[in-house]
Design a protein around this motif. Structure first.
Motif, short mmCIF file in Angstrom:
data_model
loop_
_atom_site.label_atom_id
_atom_site.label_comp_id
_atom_site.label_asym_id
_atom_site.label_seq_id
_atom_site.Cartn_x
_atom_site.Cartn_y
_atom_site.Cartn_z
N ALA A 266 12.16 -15.24 63.55
CA ALA A 266 12.22 -14.10 62.61
C ALA A 266 13.63 -14.01 62.00
O ALA A 266 13.79 -13.77 60.79
CB ALA A 266 11.85 -12.81 63.34
N ARG A 270 14.43 -14.41 57.99
CA ARG A 270 15.07 -13.36 57.19
C ARG A 270 16.22 -13.94 56.36
O ARG A 270 16.49 -13.47 55.26
CB ARG A 270 15.62 -12.25 58.11
CG ARG A 270 14.56 -11.31 58.65
CD ARG A 270 15.20 -10.07 59.31
NE ARG A 270 15.96 -10.39 60.50
CZ ARG A 270 15.44 -10.44 61.73
NH1 ARG A 270 14.17 -10.16 61.93
NH2 ARG A 270 16.20 -10.75 62.77
N GLU A 271 16.89 -14.94 56.88
CA GLU A 271 18.12 -15.46 56.25
C GLU A 271 17.89 -16.65 55.32
O GLU A 271 18.57 -16.79 54.31
CB GLU A 271 19.10 -15.92 57.34
CG GLU A 271 19.53 -14.84 58.32
CD GLU A 271 20.36 -13.76 57.66
OE1 GLU A 271 21.12 -14.10 56.72
OE2 GLU A 271 20.22 -12.58 58.03
N PRO A 278 13.93 -15.21 50.62
CA PRO A 278 13.87 -15.55 52.05
C PRO A 278 12.49 -16.12 52.39
O PRO A 278 11.47 -15.59 51.91
CB PRO A 278 14.11 -14.23 52.78
CG PRO A 278 14.06 -13.16 51.76
CD PRO A 278 14.12 -13.76 50.40
N GLY A 280 10.87 -15.77 54.92
CA GLY A 280 10.09 -14.75 55.65
C GLY A 280 9.33 -13.82 54.72
O GLY A 280 8.54 -12.98 55.19
N GLN A 281 9.56 -13.95 53.40
CA GLN A 281 8.80 -13.13 52.46
C GLN A 281 7.41 -13.73 52.19
O GLN A 281 6.53 -13.07 51.65
CB GLN A 281 9.59 -13.02 51.16
CG GLN A 281 9.26 -11.79 50.34
CD GLN A 281 10.17 -11.68 49.11
OE1 GLN A 281 11.30 -12.21 49.10
NE2 GLN A 281 9.70 -11.01 48.09
N GLN A 286 5.09 -15.22 57.57
CA GLN A 286 5.01 -13.93 58.27
C GLN A 286 3.84 -13.84 59.24
O GLN A 286 3.99 -13.40 60.38
CB GLN A 286 4.79 -12.79 57.26
CG GLN A 286 5.98 -12.36 56.51
CD GLN A 286 5.66 -11.15 55.60
OE1 GLN A 286 4.56 -10.60 55.60
NE2 GLN A 286 6.66 -10.76 54.83
#
Ligand SMILES: Cc1cc2nc3c(=O)[nH]c(=O)nc-3n(C[C@H](O)[C@H](O)[C@H](O)COP(=O)(O)OP(=O)(O)OC[C@H]3O[C@@H](n4cnc5c(N)ncnc54)[C@H](O)[C@@H]3O)c2cc1C
Length: 388
Positions: A266, A270-271, A278, A280-281, A286
């Motif tokens: 995670a 995020r980074e 990112p 994670g989007q 996700q």
């Protein structure tokens, strides 16, 4: 119904986290690379009194339950130390249970305090190359010779045997064909691992390089009758007593590893910027991580429930098995997803998730495989015919 950790369990978590901060990622990465046993870490656990968490207070232990031991092992595994940390002292936590329950007072006084202080190291000799999961087929023999036994034969996968001075050893004292039932005629010993009669060969394995697993060859190892636990021929029943706690602890460790992998994934998601946002989007990053979070949460609840059943002296076989099964599957999946979330870097040693993946596979295979767990649940929880 209360889902909160008790104040003692919270205290265990806080204190163990403090110790684990002294052993950072670099420490475990280095020990994985060199294969060196983490002696400094086990010394710190002994010094903190953690080796005796579930041992009776009158022998120097803390007299706590498997629930507290599960919190301990979960915290240790989650630190990044994974199984390199947990396996280095896992045997201490519930391994000596047959001594506590079935040993004589003299044996408890002789063996437990040095184990709890970390002065004696033990390993656990059950698995054999020809018997596999069918423990009734073990071939290691202990033949009575006056006031001692002579032990011969081979064990495999015996973890920490390189460092151990003792072995909790399962051996046949009566040939299977002479017994009324297949699990009769097996005895349990707490024997000196005397190198004059024992040869130990390390197995080169996929992960957890800091903690050795071995082939162990016994050649007429003399074991005094006074080092047999309980009655001759009842060793398998004694061992069964400790199997449920062991599954619960292995579950707690798998969850800890999975959670650590997930939190690293995670943080990276995020980074890490790709296509100007990112990673994670993206829902395909996700959702698997969110699913793993849910699976690990559910496995933890199952683990705590199995531990609560054991600590309140209720039957917990299917629950302990289910906890081990769910936790290992969830832990393994979280580690695998952490690798793909890191892309190519997931395969690099420095990012640690490949190490977590290699180590969580141990919880998947040992001490019992998912197939045999499901067979057992089918039989015990669903009343289906025994298949093994
Ligand atoms: C890193 C590591 C550390 C270990 N440490 C120790 C230790 O300290 N002490 C110790 O005693 N052991 C230890 N073990 C051994 C471990 O407990 C065994 O490997 C495990 O129990 C599986 O046994 P086996 O390897 O003999 O598999 P086998 O019994 O040979 O089984 C092989 C495969 O067949 C499947 N199978 C077999 N029979 C059936 C059936 N009837 N139905 C469906 N599937 C079946 C199994 O599930 C498995 O997938 C360790 C293992 C590992 C990998």
């Amino acid at each position: 119904m209360d889902f909160a950790l008790t104040p003692i369990q919270e205290e265990i978590r806080t204190n163990v986290e403090r110790i684990m901060r002294r052993f950072d990622d670099a420490y475990w990465l280095d020990h994985d690379a060199t294969g060196e046993f983490p002696f400094e870490f086990t010394a710190a656990m002994a010094e903190g009194g953690w080796l005796g968490i579930a041992m009776p207070e009158r022998y120097g232990g803390s007299g706590l339950g498997v629930s507290e031991a599960a919190v301990l092992m979960h915290t240790v595994a989650k630190s990044g130390g994974a199984m390199s940390a947990a396996s280095a002292f896992h045997i201490n936590i519930f391994g000596p249970n047959p001594i506590v329950v079935f040993g004589s007072e003299e044996q408890r006084q002789r063996w437990l305090p040095p184990l709890i202080r970390g002065e004696t190291r033990t390993c656990f000799g059950v698995t054999e190359p020809t018997a596999g999961l069918d423990t009734s087929s073990i071939q290691v023999r202990a033949v009575r010779d006056g006031d001692r036994y002579l032990v011969s034969g081979q064990k495999i996968w015996t973890s920490t045997a390189q460092e151990a001075d003792k072995v909790l050893l399962l051996a046949r004292t009566t040939p299977r064909e002479e017994c009324a039932r297949p699990f009769d005629g097996i005895s349990l010993f707490f024997a000196d691992l005397d190198r004059d009669h024992v040869q130990i060969r390390e197995i080169h394995k996929m992960g957890r390089h800091a903690v050795d697993s071995n082939e162990v060859f016994f050649d007429d190892l003399p074991v005094p009758v006074g080092d047999r636990i309980g009655e001759e021929g009842k060793g398998f029943q004694y061992l069964l007593h400790g199997l449920n706690p062991e599954r619960i602890l292995v579950a707690a460790e798998a969850i800890g590893i999975g959670e650590e992998a997930l939190s690293r994934a995670a943080a990276y998601a995020r980074e890490r910027m790709v296509f100007g946002r990112p990673i994670g989007q993206n829902q395909s990053i996700q959702h698997p991580l969110a699913e793993s979070w849910a699976e690990l949460q559910a496995a933890w609840l199952m683990t705590l429930r199995a531990a609560w059943l054991y600590d309140t002296e209720q039957p917990c076989g299917p629950e302990a098995n289910a906890a081990k099964y769910l936790a290992a599957e969830a832990g393994k999946r979280a580690c695998e997803r952490a690798i793909i979330t890191h892309g190519g870097l997931g395969y690099a040693r420095e990012l640690h998730v490949e190490r977590l993946f290699r180590e969580v596979l141990i919880n998947w295979i040992a001490p019992v495989t998912p197939q045999l767990i499901l067979s057992n649940i089918a039989e015990r929880a669903l009343g289906l015919p025994k298949s093994y």
